[in-house]
Design an enzyme around this catalytic site. Structure first.
Site, PDB file in Angstrom:
ATOM      1  N   GLU A 276     -10.873  -5.654  -2.648  1.00  0.00           N
ATOM      2  CA  GLU A 276      -9.830  -5.886  -3.662  1.00  0.00           C
ATOM      3  C   GLU A 276     -10.299  -5.435  -5.053  1.00  0.00           C
ATOM      4  O   GLU A 276     -10.372  -6.238  -5.974  1.00  0.00           O
ATOM      5  CB  GLU A 276      -9.494  -7.388  -3.713  1.00  0.00           C
ATOM      6  CG  GLU A 276      -9.055  -7.990  -2.389  1.00  0.00           C
ATOM      7  CD  GLU A 276      -9.022  -9.526  -2.401  1.00  0.00           C
ATOM      8  OE1 GLU A 276      -9.569 -10.138  -3.353  1.00  0.00           O
ATOM      9  OE2 GLU A 276      -8.456 -10.114  -1.477  1.00  0.00           O
ATOM     10  N   PRO A 277     -10.630  -4.169  -5.224  1.00  0.00           N
ATOM     11  CA  PRO A 277     -11.124  -3.741  -6.538  1.00  0.00           C
ATOM     12  C   PRO A 277     -10.007  -3.676  -7.574  1.00  0.00           C
ATOM     13  O   PRO A 277      -8.901  -3.236  -7.275  1.00  0.00           O
ATOM     14  CB  PRO A 277     -11.679  -2.340  -6.270  1.00  0.00           C
ATOM     15  CG  PRO A 277     -10.894  -1.840  -5.109  1.00  0.00           C
ATOM     16  CD  PRO A 277     -10.532  -3.041  -4.281  1.00  0.00           C
ATOM     17  N   ARG A 279     -10.921  -3.839 -11.692  1.00  0.00           N
ATOM     18  CA  ARG A 279     -11.555  -3.219 -12.850  1.00  0.00           C
ATOM     19  C   ARG A 279     -12.136  -1.837 -12.537  1.00  0.00           C
ATOM     20  O   ARG A 279     -11.943  -0.891 -13.316  1.00  0.00           O
ATOM     21  CB  ARG A 279     -12.684  -4.130 -13.337  1.00  0.00           C
ATOM     22  CG  ARG A 279     -13.278  -3.734 -14.678  1.00  0.00           C
ATOM     23  CD  ARG A 279     -14.506  -4.592 -14.995  1.00  0.00           C
ATOM     24  NE  ARG A 279     -14.241  -6.008 -14.853  1.00  0.00           N
ATOM     25  CZ  ARG A 279     -13.783  -6.799 -15.817  1.00  0.00           C
ATOM     26  NH1 ARG A 279     -13.554  -6.304 -17.010  1.00  0.00           N
ATOM     27  NH2 ARG A 279     -13.565  -8.081 -15.590  1.00  0.00           N
ATOM     28  N   ARG A 315      -9.962  -9.029 -24.458  1.00  0.00           N
ATOM     29  CA  ARG A 315     -11.301  -9.209 -23.902  1.00  0.00           C
ATOM     30  C   ARG A 315     -12.381  -9.524 -24.946  1.00  0.00           C
ATOM     31  O   ARG A 315     -13.203 -10.407 -24.712  1.00  0.00           O
ATOM     32  CB  ARG A 315     -11.706  -7.999 -23.039  1.00  0.00           C
ATOM     33  CG  ARG A 315     -10.769  -7.784 -21.830  1.00  0.00           C
ATOM     34  CD  ARG A 315     -11.284  -6.727 -20.870  1.00  0.00           C
ATOM     35  NE  ARG A 315     -12.499  -7.159 -20.223  1.00  0.00           N
ATOM     36  CZ  ARG A 315     -13.717  -6.806 -20.572  1.00  0.00           C
ATOM     37  NH1 ARG A 315     -13.913  -5.940 -21.550  1.00  0.00           N
ATOM     38  NH2 ARG A 315     -14.758  -7.293 -19.942  1.00  0.00           N
ATOM     39  N   CYS A 345      -3.817 -13.555 -37.247  1.00  0.00           N
ATOM     40  CA  CYS A 345      -4.406 -14.603 -38.073  1.00  0.00           C
ATOM     41  C   CYS A 345      -5.333 -15.506 -37.271  1.00  0.00           C
ATOM     42  O   CYS A 345      -5.013 -16.668 -36.994  1.00  0.00           O
ATOM     43  CB  CYS A 345      -3.297 -15.391 -38.748  1.00  0.00           C
ATOM     44  SG  CYS A 345      -2.219 -14.301 -39.677  1.00  0.00           S
ATOM     45  N   GLU A 346      -6.444 -14.971 -36.841  1.00  0.00           N
ATOM     46  CA  GLU A 346      -7.488 -15.699 -36.124  1.00  0.00           C
ATOM     47  C   GLU A 346      -8.804 -15.003 -36.431  1.00  0.00           C
ATOM     48  O   GLU A 346      -8.863 -13.770 -36.397  1.00  0.00           O
ATOM     49  CB  GLU A 346      -7.307 -15.588 -34.593  1.00  0.00           C
ATOM     50  CG  GLU A 346      -6.033 -16.137 -34.032  1.00  0.00           C
ATOM     51  CD  GLU A 346      -6.119 -17.604 -33.638  1.00  0.00           C
ATOM     52  OE1 GLU A 346      -7.243 -18.155 -33.589  1.00  0.00           O
ATOM     53  OE2 GLU A 346      -5.060 -18.185 -33.394  1.00  0.00           O
ATOM     54  N   TYR A 373      -7.527  -5.102 -17.515  1.00  0.00           N
ATOM     55  CA  TYR A 373      -7.434  -6.355 -18.266  1.00  0.00           C
ATOM     56  C   TYR A 373      -7.192  -6.089 -19.747  1.00  0.00           C
ATOM     57  O   TYR A 373      -7.666  -6.814 -20.611  1.00  0.00           O
ATOM     58  CB  TYR A 373      -8.686  -7.225 -18.022  1.00  0.00           C
ATOM     59  CG  TYR A 373      -8.909  -7.472 -16.551  1.00  0.00           C
ATOM     60  CD1 TYR A 373      -8.078  -8.334 -15.852  1.00  0.00           C
ATOM     61  CD2 TYR A 373      -9.915  -6.808 -15.850  1.00  0.00           C
ATOM     62  CE1 TYR A 373      -8.246  -8.535 -14.485  1.00  0.00           C
ATOM     63  CE2 TYR A 373     -10.083  -7.002 -14.481  1.00  0.00           C
ATOM     64  CZ  TYR A 373      -9.252  -7.868 -13.811  1.00  0.00           C
ATOM     65  OH  TYR A 373      -9.413  -8.062 -12.463  1.00  0.00           O
TER      66      TYR A 373
HETATM   67  C1  PLP Z   1      -9.270 -10.604 -10.108  1.00  0.00           C
HETATM   68  C2  PLP Z   1      -9.453 -10.536  -8.645  1.00  0.00           C
HETATM   69  C3  PLP Z   1      -9.885  -9.352  -8.041  1.00  0.00           C
HETATM   70  C4  PLP Z   1     -10.286  -8.124  -8.825  1.00  0.00           C
HETATM   71  O1  PLP Z   1     -11.444  -8.296  -9.551  1.00  0.00           O
HETATM   72  P1  PLP Z   1     -12.106  -7.033 -10.307  1.00  0.00           P
HETATM   73  O2  PLP Z   1     -13.297  -7.586 -10.950  1.00  0.00           O
HETATM   74  O3  PLP Z   1     -11.092  -6.543 -11.279  1.00  0.00           O
HETATM   75  O4  PLP Z   1     -12.426  -6.020  -9.270  1.00  0.00           O
HETATM   76  C5  PLP Z   1      -9.968  -9.321  -6.670  1.00  0.00           C
HETATM   77  N1  PLP Z   1      -9.653 -10.400  -5.915  1.00  0.00           N
HETATM   78  C6  PLP Z   1      -9.230 -11.555  -6.464  1.00  0.00           C
HETATM   79  C7  PLP Z   1      -8.887 -12.679  -5.589  1.00  0.00           C
HETATM   80  C8  PLP Z   1      -9.124 -11.665  -7.838  1.00  0.00           C
HETATM   81  O5  PLP Z   1      -8.715 -12.813  -8.378  1.00  0.00           O
END
Ligand code: PLP
Length: 417
Positions: A276-277, A279, A315, A345-346, A373
């Site tokens: 699940e990539p 970033r 971030r 304003c922070e 992000y």
């Molecule tokens: C956020 C998230 C990701 C992705 O994470 P990255 O660091 O962006 O690769 C994958 N799986 C789950 C369950 C997440 O919450």
């Protein structure tokens, strides 16, 4: 430029693919997110090709950048998707994503979100608690569906990343404790409208070493073996996301090496591998363009006040994250040390601290590595309309999200009469 293969200076102008970024800033205004389609495609292919012959599915984590065109581009390449809300489900379906390639993560899925995902026929629910499993079974019965389920197990591994984006320690809110996993799997098999299909984990984000991934995968594989002995057979092993990118000094593993290490860790076992990539797919495919509004020289500090702020890119304020900031047009002159800050304003509203830059009013800057992000975490704080988004493909430039108008921001509000 290292880490940004599709960005380069030519004749002192910063280019993305075959387009000068300053031309994009002129045409669409600032702040503006700009993405390279080639960079996105290259990242997807790097993940995909590293799996070689092994049965796999890449489920892009939509929350990293959920723009419809990003999703559409990935869907066209055959990507699956990891969603965390009903809103993200709707985005993926609208972008042409295949529902049979969607996994649904998150600790707080609402009944309505569960119903919609069941109706869409997604690949799998990544279930994060026993109560969620019970609710899912109940709703599936009402909808006369069988819910495909993977339990997200917390492997209690230190991801060695920022505490806010570490998710795989036993004190984190995510997943089911390892000690409960077998019992809940056995219970799940007894439920009338649940079909156990997978096992998953996700230990955190912006990991720059392989060790925690391998440690987590070994714990998952040991659990998988114990499950087989209990008569629970899973079809897929989802090892989550989390691979880091280079913002400045980081040296994360290459995508290919990361995937190869996961495959080696799984070894001869047969389950289909999911990842699940987020970033690593989009982070270095995007930049945030901003313009210098004012320069302010206080006794001990120089401020460059720019038109992008923490509402556009959260971030730095949230994680004290470092993004490189570079000029769109290189000029000769004496650099000074600047605090690059926004109009919000922070005091936490900064994009970069102590940056050596030569600046004049109206200069254009690129905040690097802003593809992940960035826009997806943006807000309307200070009633600031959200930035425009642009996708570059070779020498063509597409506006993929129009800059928000203030009228749009106010549209949902009504005065008392
Ligand atoms: C956020 C998230 C990701 C992705 O994470 P990255 O660091 O962006 O690769 C994958 N799986 C789950 C369950 C997440 O919450």
């Amino acid at each position: 430029m290292s880490g940004f293969p599709y960005l380069d200076y030519q004749h002192d102008q910063l280019w993305i693919e075959s387009v000068a970024l300053s031309a994009i800033a002129q045409k669409f205004g600032t702040p503006c997110y700009v993405y390279s389609k080639a960079a996105l495609i290259a990242a997807y292919r790097a993940f995909d090709q590293a799996f070689a012959e092994r049965d796999h599915l890449i489920c892009y984590a939509v929350k990293a950048n959920s723009n419809l065109v990003i999703l559409q581009t990935l869907a066209t390449l055959g990507s699956g998707f990891d969603i965390v809300s009903g809103g993200e489900l709707q985005r993926v379906l609208k972008a042409g994503g295949d529902s049979q390639k969607i996994v649904f993560s998150g600790v707080g899925k609402s009944s309505d979100e569960i119903r919609r995902a069941l109706q869409a026929g997604i690949l799998c629910f990544n279930v994060e608690s026993e109560m969620e499993l019970m609710r899912l079974n109940q709703i599936a019965a009402q909808c006369q569906r069988i819910a495909p389920v993977s339990l997200r197990v917390n492997p209690d591994v230190d991801a060695k990343t920022h505490p806010y984006i570490s998710t795989g320690l036993k004190e984190n809110k995510f997943g089911i404790p390892m000690a409960d996993a077998e019992r809940i799997y056995v219970a799940a098999q007894q439920l009338s409208h649940i079909r156990v299909t997978g096992l998953d984990c996700h230990i955190g984000s912006q990991l720059t070493e392989l060790d925690p991934f391998i440690e987590a995968s070994q714990k998952m594989l040991a659990l998988l073996d114990r499950l087989v002995q209990l008569g629970v057979h899973v079809e897929h092993l989802d090892l989550g996301g989390g691979l880091g990118i280079r913002y400045t000094q980081e040296n994360p593993p290459a995508i290919h090496d990361y995937v190869q290490a996961l495959c080696a860790s799984v070894g001869q076992r047969s389950p289909r591998i999911l990842i699940e990539p987020g970033r690593a797919m989009v982070g270095n495919a995007g930049v945030l363009l901003t313009r210098v509004e004012y320069l302010k020289h206080a006794p001990h500090r120089n401020f460059a006040i720019v038109d992008a702020a923490m509402n556009d890119l959260m971030r730095p304020a949230l994680y004290d994250a470092h993004h490189a900031i570079i000029p769109l047009v290189k000029k000769m002159g004496q650099t000074q040390t600047y605090q690059v800050v926004g109009p919000v304003c922070e005091t936490g509203d900064f994009l970069g601290h102590d940056r050596a830059l030569y600046l004049e009013a109206d200069d254009l800057l690129a905040v690097m590595s802003a593809g992940a992000y960035g826009m997806s975490m943006s807000s309307n704080y200070n009633t600031r309309p959200r930035a425009a988004e642009v996708m570059v493909d070779g020498d063509s430039v597409h506006l993929i999200r129009a800059r928000e108008s203030i009228d749009q921001l106010l549209a949902g509000e009504t005065l008392l009469n």
